[in-house]
Write a protein that holds these residues in place. Structure first.
Motif, mmCIF file in Angstrom:
data_model
loop_
_atom_site.group_PDB
_atom_site.id
_atom_site.type_symbol
_atom_site.label_atom_id
_atom_site.label_comp_id
_atom_site.label_asym_id
_atom_site.label_seq_id
_atom_site.Cartn_x
_atom_site.Cartn_y
_atom_site.Cartn_z
ATOM 1 N N SER A 51 72.004 60.520 39.073
ATOM 2 C CA SER A 51 71.057 59.482 38.646
ATOM 3 C C SER A 51 70.470 58.521 39.454
ATOM 4 N N GLU A 54 67.956 59.692 41.818
ATOM 5 C CA GLU A 54 66.391 59.603 41.267
ATOM 6 C C GLU A 54 65.950 58.292 41.357
ATOM 7 N N CYS A 60 63.666 56.384 38.247
ATOM 8 C CA CYS A 60 64.848 56.130 37.236
ATOM 9 C C CYS A 60 65.248 54.734 37.426
ATOM 10 N N ILE A 63 70.687 53.482 33.966
ATOM 11 C CA ILE A 63 71.732 54.407 33.835
ATOM 12 C C ILE A 63 72.719 53.849 32.709
ATOM 13 N N GLU A 76 73.708 58.625 30.823
ATOM 14 C CA GLU A 76 72.308 59.110 30.547
ATOM 15 C C GLU A 76 71.598 58.246 31.301
ATOM 16 N N ASP A 77 70.328 58.832 31.793
ATOM 17 C CA ASP A 77 69.395 57.872 32.672
ATOM 18 C C ASP A 77 67.980 58.359 32.065
ATOM 19 N N GLY A 79 65.304 59.194 34.148
ATOM 20 C CA GLY A 79 64.793 59.738 35.519
ATOM 21 C C GLY A 79 63.716 60.866 34.773
ATOM 22 N N GLY A 168 64.436 62.077 30.851
ATOM 23 C CA GLY A 168 65.847 61.859 31.419
ATOM 24 C C GLY A 168 66.757 62.812 31.221
ATOM 25 N N THR A 169 67.874 62.643 31.644
ATOM 26 C CA THR A 169 69.142 63.817 31.368
ATOM 27 C C THR A 169 70.159 62.876 30.793
#
Length: 636
Positions: A51, A54, A60, A63, A76-77, A79, A168-169
């Motif tokens: 993260s 990114e 991003c 976070i 969790e971010d 991005g 994001g991821t």
């Protein structure tokens, strides 16, 4: 630092596959350092590093890390989200490719990330391989995708689970109990790491939530590494009102430096390359040191602080009391070893040296009051160093060979092989006598100290080297000290602090550790410093004796032998044990418990020593009030 795609998207074509994932579960230590606490926490750092990459690319800014009651983690971010399309090399989704194949990642392709910390690209796939389960959720292209894995193996396909108007991821995982020796995350350890990351990436928000303790933390510093220096110096007395700071770029390398002088005597320089803490330094640190020494000497000559007949200031002189954070960001960093502890790029040295020299020269010209403060402190350090030279020479290893009387009542050992030799630093003549009688003189040396050594946090090197007990230690170790320190001359593989299990013993340990950390840190970094753990209790029943090293162990012993017809002796001093007991419980290699002293976080270590041993009372009082509830076996 936007990428060539304007920092908004990278595609499956930019993910390069280098090799498979099979070795990770067989040899996890090769990838995360250990299967103990350090490796456990490393899993989180690897995911967060992705993260941060990114964030470096400008896509991003937030976070969130959550620790759940079962010690599972979610990162969790906001991005761009891992690409979801089929990867051309693997025929699998890019999400699955990144999570199941070692060295698959966008950071291997310069068009995706211009600057990256985790350049080895092992991060998320290694976390997946070493997790009981992992769930990846990706928000991208208006959809939310999810895929589940168990011990690195996909158990579902990548599937759409809903709509999303964000990107994001989120990576959620639980470390595998078949791999790790411990599974409990330490909140303080995570705090230190995420605070550091937030300092190094100004403006980024890192949120930490611990569901186990119902604690939430936010790390967000618009001042970046200037705020970092202020944080490190918060319990020290600065002699400059402002933090010196610059950020500049040269030949594709960005250099960011913040520094400020305090009235202390030790230097604290922390270096980073692409957000990685380079604890062993490297070329960027060399460039900084060279520039500092050169610039301050030139300024001193120009304005007559140094006369024509005066010798030049040395590096130790110009860095006395300095706190500095140096952060470099470069396209292709070369680190020595998988641990990335030392930067090796040769060109970085000249870049850092040139930019620092230009900045500091201009700063001193524009801020003559600061120039005077810095030069006067460095010159005072030089005077103290010259005054200490004679004392230092007396502590060299050859003095042991030249003198018939060994220093500080040292009872030396017969062997010289570092793989087996050890020296016990013992509190007082009584315990020293028992240790000398109980030891194995073939490989164990004993050095008793009279009382408490001086607090080196509050003294210059000339005063320190005038203290007999410290001179005795330096002479016995054989390494010298300061600029003459040479670890190759070390005479003992283990230096073991052995003190009483009471308040005075704890104070002596702290004083000794302060000395080692400030003046012989290489001994700690190379794993030579240990703390002996004498038993707290002796339980007698009939003719049998049992030793307990903790309250829990005492309780277990009492349960085992029955809670009738027994005696308990609480040991407070080593002198209460006869030589045979001291050998059996604390010195005999097969039975004893030794704690190796290591430094996981140099910034945190500096903070603790400054708080406990520095001049300011307020921070020490606050520390005691905060930690009093954790005290056990209080000696009153």
């Amino acid at each position: 630092m936007a990428n060539e795609n304007n920092g908004r998207h990278y595609t499956a074509n930019e993910i390069q596959v280098l090799t498979g994932l099979e070795p990770v579960r067989k040899r996890p230590g090769m990838y995360i350092g250990s299967t103990g606490p350090k490796g456990l926490h490393h899993l989180v750092y690897e995911v967060v590093d992705n993260s941060i990459d990114e964030a470096l690319a400008g896509i991003c800014d937030t976070i969130k890390v959550t620790v759940f009651e079962d010690n599972s983690i979610a990162v969790e971010d906001n991005g761009s989200g891992i690409p979801v399309e089929v990867h051309p090399q693997t025929g699998k989704s890019t999400v699955e490719t990144v999570l199941t194949i070692l060295h698959a990642g966008g950071k291997f392709n310069n068009s995706a990330y211009k600057v990256s910390g985790g350049l080895h690209g092992v991060g998320v796939s290694v976390v997946n391989a070493l997790s009981e389960w992992l769930v990846a959720k990706v928000r991208r292209d208006g959809k939310e995708y999810m895929q589940k894995f168990e011990r690195g193996v996909p158990v579902t396909e990548l599937e759409i689970i809903g709509e999303s108007n964000t990107t994001g991821t989120t990576i959620s995982f639980k470390p595998d109990g078949e791999i790790f020796e411990v599974l409990e995350y330490n909140l303080e350890t995570l705090e230190y790491r995420f605070r550091e990351m937030a300092f190094l990436n100004k403006g980024i928000k890192i949120l930490l939530e611990d569901k186990r303790k119902n604690v939430s933390k936010k790390f967000h510093y618009e001042g970046g590494i200037k705020s970092f220096v202020e944080y490190v110096n918060k319990n020290k007395t600065s002699i400059q009102k402002q933090v010196m700071y610059f950020e500049a770029e040269k030949d594709g390398t960005t250099v960011e430096l913040a520094m400020q002088y305090t009235d202390g005597y030790s230097e604290n320089i922390f270096t980073f390359a692409n957000n990685i803490n380079t604890q062993e330094g490297g070329t960027h640190l060399s460039g900084l040191k060279t520039a500092l020494t050169r610039t301050i000497n030139e300024y001193g000559r120009k304005y007559n602080y140094l006369k024509e007949k005066d010798e030049n200031l040395q590096g130790d002189d110009v860095r006395e009391g300095l706190t500095a954070i140096l952060s470099v960001k470069l396209k292709e960093p070369q680190f020595e070893g998988q641990t990335k502890g030392k930067l090796g790029n040769s060109e970085t040295r000249s870049i850092v040296e040139s930019l620092t020299y230009d900045f500091l020269s201009n700063f001193l010209e524009e801020n003559p009051k600061d120039g005077k403060i810095i030069l006067e402190k460095a010159i005072n350090s030089q005077r103290a160093r010259n005054a200490a030279r004679k004392a230092r020479e007396l502590t060299r290893r050859k003095s042991i060979l030249d003198n018939t009387t060994l220093p500080g009542k040292l009872a030396d050992c017969q062997e010289s092989d570092l793989s087996i030799t050890e020296i016990f630093i013992v509190e007082g003549d009584s315990a020293g006598g028992s240790a000398k009688q109980g030891r194995d003189k073939k490989f164990q040396a004993i050095l008793p100290l009279k009382g408490k050594i001086m607090n080196v946090e509050k003294a210059r090197i000339d005063r320190i080297l005038g203290y007999e007990e410290i001179k005795a230690m330096i002479t016995a170790f054989g390494t010298g000290i300061g600029e003459e320190f040479n670890i190759e001359k070390l005479r003992y593989g283990k230096i073991i602090i052995m003190t009483d299990a009471d308040v005075d013993g704890a104070h002596i340990r702290t004083l000794l550790l302060t000395f080692f950390y400030r003046y012989m840190k290489d001994l700690i970094d190379n794993g030579h410093i240990y703390i002996a753990q004498p038993p707290l209790y002796k339980v007698g029943k009939g003719r049998a004796s049992y030793y307990a090293y903790s309250d829990k162990q005492l309780d277990d012993i009492l349960k085992e032998i029955g809670r009738t017809n027994y005696t308990i002796q609480r040991y407070k001093g080593l002198g209460e044990m006869n030589p045979e007991q001291l050998w059996e419980t604390t010195m005999e290699p097969e039975n004893r418990i030794l704690l190796k002293v290591s430094i996981e976080d140099a910034v945190a270590a500096d903070e603790i020593f400054t708080t406990l041993m520095g001049d300011k009372v307020g921070p020490r009082r606050s520390f005691i009030q905060t930690n009093a509830k954790f005290v056990k076996n209080l000696d009153i």
